[in-house]
Structure formats: structure tokens, C-alpha cells
Scaffold this motif. Structure first.
Motif, PDB file in Angstrom:
ATOM      1  N   THR A 129       0.716  -1.100   0.240  1.00  0.00           N
ATOM      2  CA  THR A 129       0.076  -0.085   0.175  1.00  0.00           C
ATOM      3  C   THR A 129       0.736   1.311  -0.101  1.00  0.00           C
ATOM      4  O   THR A 129       0.538   2.177  -0.610  1.00  0.00           O
ATOM      5  N   LEU A 130       2.024   1.230   0.695  1.00  0.00           N
ATOM      6  CA  LEU A 130       2.846   2.504   0.774  1.00  0.00           C
ATOM      7  C   LEU A 130       3.429   2.641  -0.716  1.00  0.00           C
ATOM      8  O   LEU A 130       3.631   3.696  -1.020  1.00  0.00           O
ATOM      9  N   GLY A 131       4.019   1.711  -1.182  1.00  0.00           N
ATOM     10  CA  GLY A 131       4.369   1.682  -2.552  1.00  0.00           C
ATOM     11  C   GLY A 131       3.378   2.209  -3.776  1.00  0.00           C
ATOM     12  O   GLY A 131       3.551   3.081  -4.446  1.00  0.00           O
ATOM     13  N   LEU A 132       2.543   1.685  -3.591  1.00  0.00           N
ATOM     14  CA  LEU A 132       1.151   2.206  -4.462  1.00  0.00           C
ATOM     15  C   LEU A 132       0.676   3.869  -4.289  1.00  0.00           C
ATOM     16  O   LEU A 132       0.662   4.420  -5.182  1.00  0.00           O
ATOM     17  N   TRP A 133       0.778   4.286  -2.765  1.00  0.00           N
ATOM     18  CA  TRP A 133       0.562   5.391  -2.385  1.00  0.00           C
ATOM     19  C   TRP A 133       1.805   6.383  -3.043  1.00  0.00           C
ATOM     20  O   TRP A 133       1.313   7.367  -3.560  1.00  0.00           O
ATOM     21  N   ALA A 134       2.810   5.983  -2.846  1.00  0.00           N
ATOM     22  CA  ALA A 134       3.831   6.930  -3.127  1.00  0.00           C
ATOM     23  C   ALA A 134       4.044   6.871  -4.854  1.00  0.00           C
ATOM     24  O   ALA A 134       4.520   8.073  -5.311  1.00  0.00           O
ATOM     25  N   PHE A 135       3.707   5.890  -5.511  1.00  0.00           N
ATOM     26  CA  PHE A 135       3.682   6.025  -6.916  1.00  0.00           C
ATOM     27  C   PHE A 135       2.965   6.898  -7.395  1.00  0.00           C
ATOM     28  O   PHE A 135       2.853   7.587  -8.486  1.00  0.00           O
ATOM     29  N   ALA A 136       1.465   6.879  -6.963  1.00  0.00           N
ATOM     30  CA  ALA A 136       0.425   7.818  -7.009  1.00  0.00           C
ATOM     31  C   ALA A 136       0.749   9.288  -6.870  1.00  0.00           C
ATOM     32  O   ALA A 136       0.220  10.016  -7.431  1.00  0.00           O
ATOM     33  N   HIS A 137       1.367   9.561  -5.737  1.00  0.00           N
ATOM     34  CA  HIS A 137       1.532  10.837  -5.178  1.00  0.00           C
ATOM     35  C   HIS A 137       2.668  11.456  -5.832  1.00  0.00           C
ATOM     36  O   HIS A 137       2.582  12.775  -5.876  1.00  0.00           O
ATOM     37  N   HIS A 138       3.816  11.000  -5.864  1.00  0.00           N
ATOM     38  CA  HIS A 138       5.016  11.884  -6.288  1.00  0.00           C
ATOM     39  C   HIS A 138       5.105  11.797  -7.844  1.00  0.00           C
ATOM     40  O   HIS A 138       4.821  11.279  -8.462  1.00  0.00           O
ATOM     41  N   LEU A 139       5.810  13.073  -8.245  1.00  0.00           N
ATOM     42  CA  LEU A 139       5.926  13.289  -9.567  1.00  0.00           C
ATOM     43  C   LEU A 139       7.274  13.232 -10.201  1.00  0.00           C
ATOM     44  O   LEU A 139       7.695  13.062 -11.222  1.00  0.00           O
ATOM     45  N   HIS A 140       8.171  13.187  -9.063  1.00  0.00           N
ATOM     46  CA  HIS A 140       9.809  12.935  -9.577  1.00  0.00           C
ATOM     47  C   HIS A 140       9.917  11.568  -9.831  1.00  0.00           C
ATOM     48  O   HIS A 140       9.533  10.474  -9.289  1.00  0.00           O
ATOM     49  N   LEU A 141      10.636  11.395 -10.949  1.00  0.00           N
ATOM     50  CA  LEU A 141      10.624  10.107 -11.545  1.00  0.00           C
ATOM     51  C   LEU A 141      11.534   9.209 -11.118  1.00  0.00           C
ATOM     52  O   LEU A 141      11.148   7.846 -10.675  1.00  0.00           O
ATOM     53  N   LEU A 142      12.499   9.373 -10.145  1.00  0.00           N
ATOM     54  CA  LEU A 142      13.406   8.492  -9.541  1.00  0.00           C
ATOM     55  C   LEU A 142      12.603   8.125  -8.096  1.00  0.00           C
ATOM     56  O   LEU A 142      12.495   7.069  -7.602  1.00  0.00           O
ATOM     57  N   ARG A 143      11.621   8.873  -7.557  1.00  0.00           N
ATOM     58  CA  ARG A 143      10.948   8.477  -6.471  1.00  0.00           C
ATOM     59  C   ARG A 143       9.563   7.504  -6.907  1.00  0.00           C
ATOM     60  O   ARG A 143       9.291   6.530  -6.381  1.00  0.00           O
ATOM     61  N   ARG A 144       9.263   7.920  -8.192  1.00  0.00           N
ATOM     62  CA  ARG A 144       8.170   7.029  -8.764  1.00  0.00           C
ATOM     63  C   ARG A 144       8.871   5.344  -9.074  1.00  0.00           C
ATOM     64  O   ARG A 144       8.152   4.608  -8.742  1.00  0.00           O
ATOM     65  N   LEU A 145      10.112   5.395  -9.560  1.00  0.00           N
ATOM     66  CA  LEU A 145      10.852   4.225  -9.852  1.00  0.00           C
ATOM     67  C   LEU A 145      11.057   3.501  -8.501  1.00  0.00           C
ATOM     68  O   LEU A 145      10.753   2.102  -8.267  1.00  0.00           O
ATOM     69  N   LEU A 146      11.389   4.085  -7.535  1.00  0.00           N
ATOM     70  CA  LEU A 146      11.604   3.501  -5.803  1.00  0.00           C
ATOM     71  C   LEU A 146      10.270   2.915  -5.468  1.00  0.00           C
ATOM     72  O   LEU A 146      10.335   2.136  -4.809  1.00  0.00           O
ATOM     73  N   ALA A 147       9.234   3.720  -5.645  1.00  0.00           N
ATOM     74  CA  ALA A 147       8.013   3.280  -5.050  1.00  0.00           C
ATOM     75  C   ALA A 147       7.497   2.213  -5.912  1.00  0.00           C
ATOM     76  O   ALA A 147       6.905   1.168  -5.199  1.00  0.00           O
ATOM     77  N   PHE A 148       7.750   2.360  -7.219  1.00  0.00           N
ATOM     78  CA  PHE A 148       7.138   0.952  -8.227  1.00  0.00           C
ATOM     79  C   PHE A 148       8.070  -0.366  -7.700  1.00  0.00           C
ATOM     80  O   PHE A 148       7.684  -1.497  -7.259  1.00  0.00           O
ATOM     81  N   ASN A 149       9.291   0.021  -7.211  1.00  0.00           N
ATOM     82  CA  ASN A 149      10.127  -1.160  -6.678  1.00  0.00           C
ATOM     83  C   ASN A 149       9.819  -1.679  -5.310  1.00  0.00           C
ATOM     84  O   ASN A 149       9.792  -2.870  -5.053  1.00  0.00           O
ATOM     85  N   VAL A 150       9.376  -0.762  -4.355  1.00  0.00           N
ATOM     86  CA  VAL A 150       8.628  -1.102  -3.216  1.00  0.00           C
ATOM     87  C   VAL A 150       7.493  -1.909  -3.356  1.00  0.00           C
ATOM     88  O   VAL A 150       7.065  -2.756  -2.792  1.00  0.00           O
TER      89      VAL A 150
END
Length: 84
Positions: free
Chosen positions: A2-23
């Protein structure tokens, strides 16, 4: 997961989205590995899954570097964060 899905939807920075997708992927992987058991075939599939996840992360990082080299952007969208 759930945390990874929330971070992927919330952040616009591409590296943060990649890390959220990994989580998110790691959470799903752990859930499926826990449900699968300890047979040799399952352990082999888990090893293959780890290798595929690693290669996907490296490919994502390379694509992010290429996008930054071409456009100079590190975020999605056309807002003030999108310009260098």
C-alpha cells in the motif's frame, strides 16, 4: 504494498516513482513467495523473479537517465519542477 502504491500515485519525481514501484513490486513478490511454499521449483522461480526485478530496476534507471539527458527534466508534467 500500500505504501508503494500510494507513493507511486503521489510523487511526480521520476526517481521517486521508480523507487515506489520497486517497493510495490517487492511487497507483491514477498506475498506470493510466502504463499508458494518451500519446494525446489518454487525457489527456482523466486530466483528468476529476483533477477527479472533487478534487470527491470536497472532498465528503469537507465531510461530515467536518458530522459534527463534528452529533456533535462526529472519530474512528470509541465509545472515549475519540470524545468532544470
Amino acid at each position: 504494498m500500500t505504501l508503494g502504491l500510494w507513493a507511486f500515485a503521489h510523487h511526480l519525481h521520476l526517481l521517486r516513482r521508480l523507487l515506489a514501484f520497486n517497493v510495490l513490486g517487492s511487497g507483491i513478490f514477498l506475498l506470493l513467495a510466502g504463499l508458494a511454499g518451500t519446494a525446489r521449483e518454487v525457489q527456482g522461480l523466486i530466483l528468476v523473479g529476483l533477477v527479472v526485478a533487478l534487470v527491470g530496476s536497472v532498465l528503469g534507471a537507465v531510461l530515467l537517465r536518458r530522459l534527463h539527458a534528452l529533456d533535462g527534466r526529472v519530474t512528470l508534467g509541465d509545472g515549475p519542477e519540470a524545468s532544470p
